[in-house]
Scaffold this motif. Sequence first.
Motif, PDB file in Angstrom:
ATOM      1  N   ILE A 126       0.827  -1.198   0.000  1.00 16.94           N
ATOM      2  CA  ILE A 126       0.000   0.000   0.000  1.00 16.94           C
ATOM      3  C   ILE A 126       0.859   1.243   0.000  1.00 16.94           C
ATOM      4  CG2 ILE A 126      -2.000  -0.955   1.196  1.00 16.94           C
ATOM      5  CD1 ILE A 126      -0.427   0.652   3.652  1.00 16.94           C
TER       6      ILE A 126
ATOM      7  N   PHE B 164       0.479   5.169   1.591  1.00 15.81           N
ATOM      8  CA  PHE B 164      -0.390   5.902   2.513  1.00 15.81           C
ATOM      9  C   PHE B 164       0.004   7.367   2.513  1.00 15.81           C
ATOM     10  CE2 PHE B 164      -2.706   7.141   6.172  1.00 15.81           C
ATOM     11  CZ  PHE B 164      -3.592   6.133   6.510  1.00 15.81           C
TER      12      PHE B 164
ATOM     13  N   PHE C  15      -0.548  10.658   4.559  1.00 16.64           N
ATOM     14  CA  PHE C  15      -1.077  11.060   5.860  1.00 16.64           C
ATOM     15  C   PHE C  15      -1.652  12.463   5.810  1.00 16.64           C
ATOM     16  CE2 PHE C  15       1.734   7.636   6.684  1.00 16.64           C
ATOM     17  CZ  PHE C  15       1.191   6.976   7.768  1.00 16.64           C
TER      18      PHE C  15
ATOM     19  N   TYR D   8       0.890  14.765   6.129  1.00 16.60           N
ATOM     20  CA  TYR D   8       1.942  14.299   5.199  1.00 16.60           C
ATOM     21  C   TYR D   8       3.012  13.458   5.846  1.00 16.60           C
ATOM     22  CZ  TYR D   8      -0.339  18.334   3.254  1.00 16.60           C
ATOM     23  OH  TYR D   8      -1.290  19.236   2.912  1.00 16.60           O
ATOM     24  N   ALA D   9       3.376  13.747   7.105  1.00 15.86           N
ATOM     25  CA  ALA D   9       4.399  12.966   7.793  1.00 15.86           C
ATOM     26  C   ALA D   9       5.635  12.776   6.932  1.00 15.86           C
ATOM     27  CB  ALA D   9       3.835  11.603   8.221  1.00 15.86           C
ATOM     28  N   LEU D  10       6.069  13.833   6.277  1.00 18.63           N
ATOM     29  CA  LEU D  10       7.321  13.739   5.513  1.00 18.63           C
ATOM     30  C   LEU D  10       8.476  13.580   6.497  1.00 18.63           C
ATOM     31  CD1 LEU D  10       6.789  16.562   2.881  1.00 18.63           C
ATOM     32  CD2 LEU D  10       6.403  14.112   2.624  1.00 18.63           C
ATOM     33  N   PHE D  11       9.520  12.879   6.066  1.00 16.04           N
ATOM     34  CA  PHE D  11      10.694  12.737   6.933  1.00 16.04           C
ATOM     35  C   PHE D  11      11.399  14.086   6.941  1.00 16.04           C
ATOM     36  CE2 PHE D  11      10.312   8.437   4.882  1.00 16.04           C
ATOM     37  CZ  PHE D  11       9.572   7.916   5.934  1.00 16.04           C
TER      38      PHE D  11
ATOM     39  N   MET E 166      15.015  14.688   5.744  1.00  8.81           N
ATOM     40  CA  MET E 166      15.412  14.219   4.417  1.00  8.81           C
ATOM     41  C   MET E 166      14.905  15.192   3.347  1.00  8.81           C
ATOM     42  SD  MET E 166      14.594  10.180   4.395  1.00  8.81           S
ATOM     43  CE  MET E 166      14.711   9.203   5.874  1.00  8.81           C
TER      44      MET E 166
ATOM     45  N   PHE F  97      12.941   6.821  -0.273  1.00  4.16           N
ATOM     46  CA  PHE F  97      12.977   5.989   0.941  1.00  4.16           C
ATOM     47  C   PHE F  97      12.402   4.588   0.730  1.00  4.16           C
ATOM     48  CE2 PHE F  97      11.344   4.379   4.959  1.00  4.16           C
ATOM     49  CZ  PHE F  97      12.404   4.584   5.815  1.00  4.16           C
ATOM     50  N   GLY F  98      11.177   4.530   0.220  1.00  5.28           N
ATOM     51  CA  GLY F  98      10.508   3.239   0.042  1.00  5.28           C
ATOM     52  C   GLY F  98      11.239   2.328  -0.928  1.00  5.28           C
TER      53      GLY F  98
ATOM     54  N   GLU G 222      14.635   2.448  -1.510  1.00  2.00           N
ATOM     55  CA  GLU G 222      15.883   2.005  -0.869  1.00  2.00           C
ATOM     56  C   GLU G 222      15.604   0.898   0.127  1.00  2.00           C
ATOM     57  OE1 GLU G 222      17.412   5.668   0.560  1.00  2.00           O
ATOM     58  OE2 GLU G 222      18.180   6.251  -1.403  1.00  2.00           O
TER      59      GLU G 222
ATOM     60  N   ARG H  56       4.284  20.033  -0.324  1.00  2.00           N
ATOM     61  CA  ARG H  56       4.464  18.914   0.613  1.00  2.00           C
ATOM     62  C   ARG H  56       3.488  17.797   0.302  1.00  2.00           C
ATOM     63  NH1 ARG H  56       4.570  22.448   5.952  1.00  2.00           N
ATOM     64  NH2 ARG H  56       6.449  23.570   5.391  1.00  2.00           N
TER      65      ARG H  56
ATOM     66  N   ARG I  63       5.926  10.079  -2.711  1.00  6.15           N
ATOM     67  CA  ARG I  63       6.590   9.103  -1.846  1.00  6.15           C
ATOM     68  C   ARG I  63       5.746   7.838  -1.713  1.00  6.15           C
ATOM     69  NH1 ARG I  63       7.543  10.478   4.422  1.00  6.15           N
ATOM     70  NH2 ARG I  63       5.299  10.207   4.409  1.00  6.15           N
ATOM     71  N   ALA I  64       4.434   8.031  -1.565  1.00 11.44           N
ATOM     72  CA  ALA I  64       3.549   6.872  -1.418  1.00 11.44           C
ATOM     73  C   ALA I  64       3.478   6.068  -2.711  1.00 11.44           C
ATOM     74  CB  ALA I  64       2.161   7.328  -0.998  1.00 11.44           C
TER      75      ALA I  64
ATOM     76  N   PRO J  14       7.032   3.165  -4.559  1.00 16.24           N
ATOM     77  CA  PRO J  14       7.247   1.714  -4.622  1.00 16.24           C
ATOM     78  C   PRO J  14       6.173   0.959  -5.412  1.00 16.24           C
ATOM     79  CG  PRO J  14       7.224   2.536  -2.346  1.00 16.24           C
ATOM     80  CD  PRO J  14       6.637   3.589  -3.207  1.00 16.24           C
TER      81      PRO J  14
END
Lengths: 298, 355
Positions: free
Chosen positions: B79, B81, B83, B86-89, B92, B100-101, B103, B141, B148-149, B152
């Motif tokens: 999945i 997700f 948020f 956003y819950a960005l790192f 980074m 990220f996903g 790597e 953002r 990002r979601a 992958p």
Amino acid sequence: MAGIVTKKAGSGGDLRPPHISEPKIVKWILIAISIIFLCSIVLLPLIIVLFESLKNGIGLYLESIVEPDAMSALLLTITVAVITVPLNSFFGICAAWAITKFQFRGKNFLISLIDVPFAVSPVISGLIFILLLGTNSALGAWFESYNIQIIFALPGIVLATMFVTFPFIARELIPLMQAQGIQEEEAAASLGASGWKIFWRVTFPNIKWGLLYGMILCNARAIGEFGAVSVVSGHIRGETNTLPLHVEILYNEYQFTAAFAVSSLLVFIALLTIIVKSFIEWKTHQQQSQMQEVDHHG
Amino acid sequence: MANSYIEVKNINKKFGSFSAVNDVSFTIEKGKLIGLLGPSGGGKTTILRILAGLEYADSGDIYFDGQRVNEVLPQDRGIGFVFQNYALFRHMTVFQNIAFGLEVKKWPKQKVKDRVFELIELTGLSGLENRLPHQLSGGQRQRVAFARALAPQPSLLLLDEPFAAIDAKVRKELRSWLAETIAKIGITSIFVTHDQDEAVEVANEILIINQGKLEQMGSPIEIYKNPHTPFVASFIGQSTIIENFHELKGFDHEIGSTRAVVRPEFMDLGKPGEINFASAAQKAVVKNVFFRGSNWEIEVQVGNHIFYAFRSLEKEQLRVGDEVLLLIHRMYAFNDNQTVIIENRLKEDPMPVII
């Protein structure tokens, strides 16, 4: 006990507009009182330490520092700090992690327990270990039967120091980790990261400055701790004397110059701590304002 | 269903004694964009989090593509997700966030780079790849979180209130962009929202969730035209609830209920002469006049009933106390668990139409 203050107070803060502020004269009186007080109570003694230690020439100063007992005290102090700080960092992270990321019974009890060393007098902390691990106790006798000496030796000093300095790191990390929440970790999980990866790549980078700050405070206290260590060390010269204990012994033997010289070492360590601490405060402040900005917008 | 992709069967979730999700079942077809719509605290986000594996249902089953995934960790559900915040790192860069996903899944370096730049292009973030999250605007953002979601290549995209934190103006633009992009990629997506305009505009299908229950599922038009429950009738669109609707002209239907929902678009309001079926209209008095930007909203009183109707800015302006005619075309009559559309009989004489 310092430590819980992470906020950078020097800049920012709300400027109080004149209609709720006091008259100028009050402001200057308060500033003057603070400055005079700090100068006489903090700054003056520090200057006297340096002055007294150098009074009889730099030669004697250096001599008192390189003298074998002093060197052995310095070495012991560093050894204790080197063992204590990483261990407390590890346990501090564990405790902060448990408290901020999980719900469980007795959580408030655990939080109170972390504060115990701040509340208990260091001398009592030392006595606790004597009672627990001394030759007359069951545990102490058991260790003795294996020829392991805890009290009046390095392990006892380390234990007492750990007890006294434990709260610094956990106390520093708990509010930080609480503020950060679990969303980034959830995001990492949804992207396929395992628990270990989440810790190293997401959680740890977010707490590293806070952790370092806690470590600095923990280190400063570990080096300077007198009370607890004094009880468990046994004051064996050249063996179980840390720097603060060594200073006391020299002082009791009326070797004032040597006492002040060794003290000046501690003062230098303190100054270094303050410099590093300010730098880290600046860093964490920067990070926090970024965080607030992100939270604010998002 | 042959091409059902997600199947949720009787899931329940309690937080303490509060029932957040109450016996919810639905199926979703592959490639659809689904909106979970309902009031705040109604359990939409919990359902989304259960689908993601970030929360576990107390009972019930979830199937992805025929596979039961109840115990599968979020890491292994395939999945993406997005948020709410956003819950960005935060430490980074945009590039690192999106990578990220990939790597984590140990993609080779060059492939990671290609994929990240593909997504940066897709989301219109070119040139921002080295920025940190705090250096981006809310809309940017949101795009990073989306990229990002998606990176992958998940088979299901879950979005929790994706536009809630964005300025009203950018929000509209962004949601049509998001709907288009999702349609282009063809990924099955579910988003949570409390904003019905957003759900109606973006979703292929809407699930209306209230107090942990699924009230109705269907296309926006279906839900709008044929609300199954009183809650849906009053939640969707702008509605006024009328007691004792029998008292009104043309609504003497005997259907075993006395309450009904009326929407402004079911009514015409005008001065005598402006209304076509004057014999089917009610005499009303203007109580209040509100300027709503693109039209007037008029509060009128008929007997003991209060109605809200719209009036074009082109027409003669009404004033408080004016006597007007109110033609009610239809309303949703309802009892405790169902709704019936009833039409104005005098208008459609002689045959009543009951749907």
